[in-house]
Design an enzyme around this catalytic site. Structure first.
Site, PDB file in Angstrom:
ATOM      1  N   HIS A 212       0.829  -1.066  -0.192  1.00 43.60           N
ATOM      2  CA  HIS A 212      -0.289   0.295   0.283  1.00 43.60           C
ATOM      3  C   HIS A 212       1.116   0.884  -0.145  1.00 43.60           C
ATOM      4  O   HIS A 212       0.617   1.746  -0.429  1.00 43.60           O
ATOM      5  CB  HIS A 212      -1.215   0.273   1.210  1.00 43.60           C
ATOM      6  N   LYS A 216       5.992   6.150  -1.632  1.00 36.45           N
ATOM      7  CA  LYS A 216       6.366   6.411  -1.024  1.00 36.45           C
ATOM      8  C   LYS A 216       8.045   6.324  -1.451  1.00 36.45           C
ATOM      9  O   LYS A 216       8.499   7.271  -0.771  1.00 36.45           O
ATOM     10  CB  LYS A 216       6.744   6.047   0.580  1.00 36.45           C
ATOM     11  N   HIS A 267      -5.761   3.929   0.104  1.00 44.31           N
ATOM     12  CA  HIS A 267      -6.227   3.436   0.908  1.00 44.31           C
ATOM     13  C   HIS A 267      -5.637   4.679   2.297  1.00 44.31           C
ATOM     14  O   HIS A 267      -5.526   4.173   3.311  1.00 44.31           O
ATOM     15  CB  HIS A 267      -4.286   2.283   1.685  1.00 44.31           C
ATOM     16  N   HIS A 268      -5.601   5.335   2.242  1.00 45.68           N
ATOM     17  CA  HIS A 268      -6.058   7.247   2.614  1.00 45.68           C
ATOM     18  C   HIS A 268      -7.533   7.443   2.426  1.00 45.68           C
ATOM     19  O   HIS A 268      -8.047   8.642   2.764  1.00 45.68           O
ATOM     20  CB  HIS A 268      -5.104   7.883   2.214  1.00 45.68           C
TER      21      HIS A 268
HETATM   22 FE    FE Z   1      -0.162   5.564   3.553  1.00 45.82          FE
END
Ligand code: FE
Length: 353
Positions: A212, A216, A267-268
């Site tokens: 997920h 990043k 997912h946010h």
């Molecule tokens: Fe995240």
């Protein structure tokens, strides 16, 4: 043909070994059948199937099985106690009396050894040529199926390693959160199973939910590591990890990566529409992402990372309940709450001490 049909239905190695041994045992009426698989990493032969015996592991050059693996030749022994090839050591230890043995090498398509098939103690008489021929046929079919099962297991193992490494590459190098991706996968699978999603979907979640935060990698490291409050600009860059992850992972021909991409992007998102990047609401958010969001937040609360205080399982679960309908899908939270025992098990098994 009957045996071929059985084999084509079984893909799991352990089950396959049991099927082959059971079938061969019935076919030639022997006391024990075992299928040994060659483990090239440890140079051992192991079996999960020895009728009446637990798992056995032996050095790949030991005993009749080892001899069969080494020579790639069939071994038939009718008077073991008078035969130099036979060692009486195991019989002495277990109290079992070996009367006769048939061992057949299992070879892959390149003639490399994948294992050894062994039948012990014919209930009446000795092995006849017809029976030996039948077992060779069984062994030949079994070799192909075992080779396939081993390859399949290897692919899954490699896939899991790549997923873990990918997750670690995105900044999870703190002791307490290095297992975060793994736990998020396990919690997600648990929720999926509990709400009745099928086994295949639950497994897909187990493998895709850990990815997920892959996006990043596209966020400057100082932002991810920053302990103080982020500026608005930094926060915007951090939020980008959702779309970066989607673009990175999406592959239209691969189901796992497609789901992983959707999870990365959504997912946010929050159930009441206050999340990011698109402000999706309720069931507009994919069920995979709704599940992962619960797993992700729960794990972030409970994980014993070195830079923050963690909450215990009960406090974290009440927080999820408190956020039902706001951050999280209420039905999915309820399903998660039901499984406190399993949650605690995952939590203690994969949390560092
Ligand atoms: Fe995240």
């Amino acid at each position: 043909m009957e045996f071929g049909k059985i084999l084509s239905r079984v893909h799991d190695l352990d089950k396959l070994l049991i099927s082959v041994a059971d079938y061969a045992k019935k076919l030639v009426n022997v006391d024990r059948c075992s299928v040994f698989v060659y483990d090239e990493k440890t140079h051992e032969l192991f079996t999960k199937v020895a009728h009446g015996v637990d798992e056995i592991r032996i050095p790949a050059d030991q005993g009749i099985v080892g001899l069969t693996a080494k020579t790639k030749e069939i071994q038939v022994i009718n008077d073991p106690y008078d035969d130099v090839r036979f060692s009486t050591e195991v019989d002495k230890r277990t109290g079992y009396v070996t009367k006769n043995i048939l061992a057949i090498p299992l070879l892959d398509s390149n003639e490399n050894i994948v294992g050894v098939f062994q039948a012990i103690n014919k209930l009446e008489g000795v092995f006849t040529l017809v029976e030996i021929d039948m077992l060779i046929l069984v062994a030949t079919q079994a070799s192909g199926a075992i080779e396939k099962a081993l390859l399949f297991a290897k692919i899954i193992e490699t896939q899991e390693k790549i997923i873990t490494k990918l997750a670690i590459a995105t900044g999870y190098n703190d002791d307490g959160i290095q297992n975060h991706p793994k736990r998020v996968g396990l919690y997600s699978e648990l929720i999926a199973k509990t709400v009745g999603l099928d086994k295949k979907t639950s497994k897909l979640l187990l493998s895709s939910a850990p990815m997920h935060d892959t996006g990043k990698v596209g966020v400057p490291e100082y932002i991810i590591k920053k302990k103080d409050k982020l500026t608005n600009e930094e926060l915007a860059l951090l939020k980008n990890h959702t779309t970066i992850g989607y673009n990175l992972l999406y592959d239209k021909d691969d189901e796992l990566l497609k789901i992983a991409a959707i999870i990365a992007k959504e997912h946010h998102e929050k159930y009441d529409g206050s999340g990011y990047p698109d402000g999706l609401k309720g069931e507009e958010i994919s069920v995979y992402a709704r599940i992962t969001a619960i797993a992700d937040v729960f794990d972030s609360l409970t994980a014993r990372a070195s830079n923050k205080q963690s909450w215990d399982v009960d406090t974290s679960l009440s927080f999820l309940t408190h956020m039902k309908g706001r951050h999280f899908d209420p039905v999915l939270v309820d399903a998660f709450m039901e499984k406190k025992d399993e949650i605690t098990e995952i939590f203690s098994k994969y949390n560092y001490e």
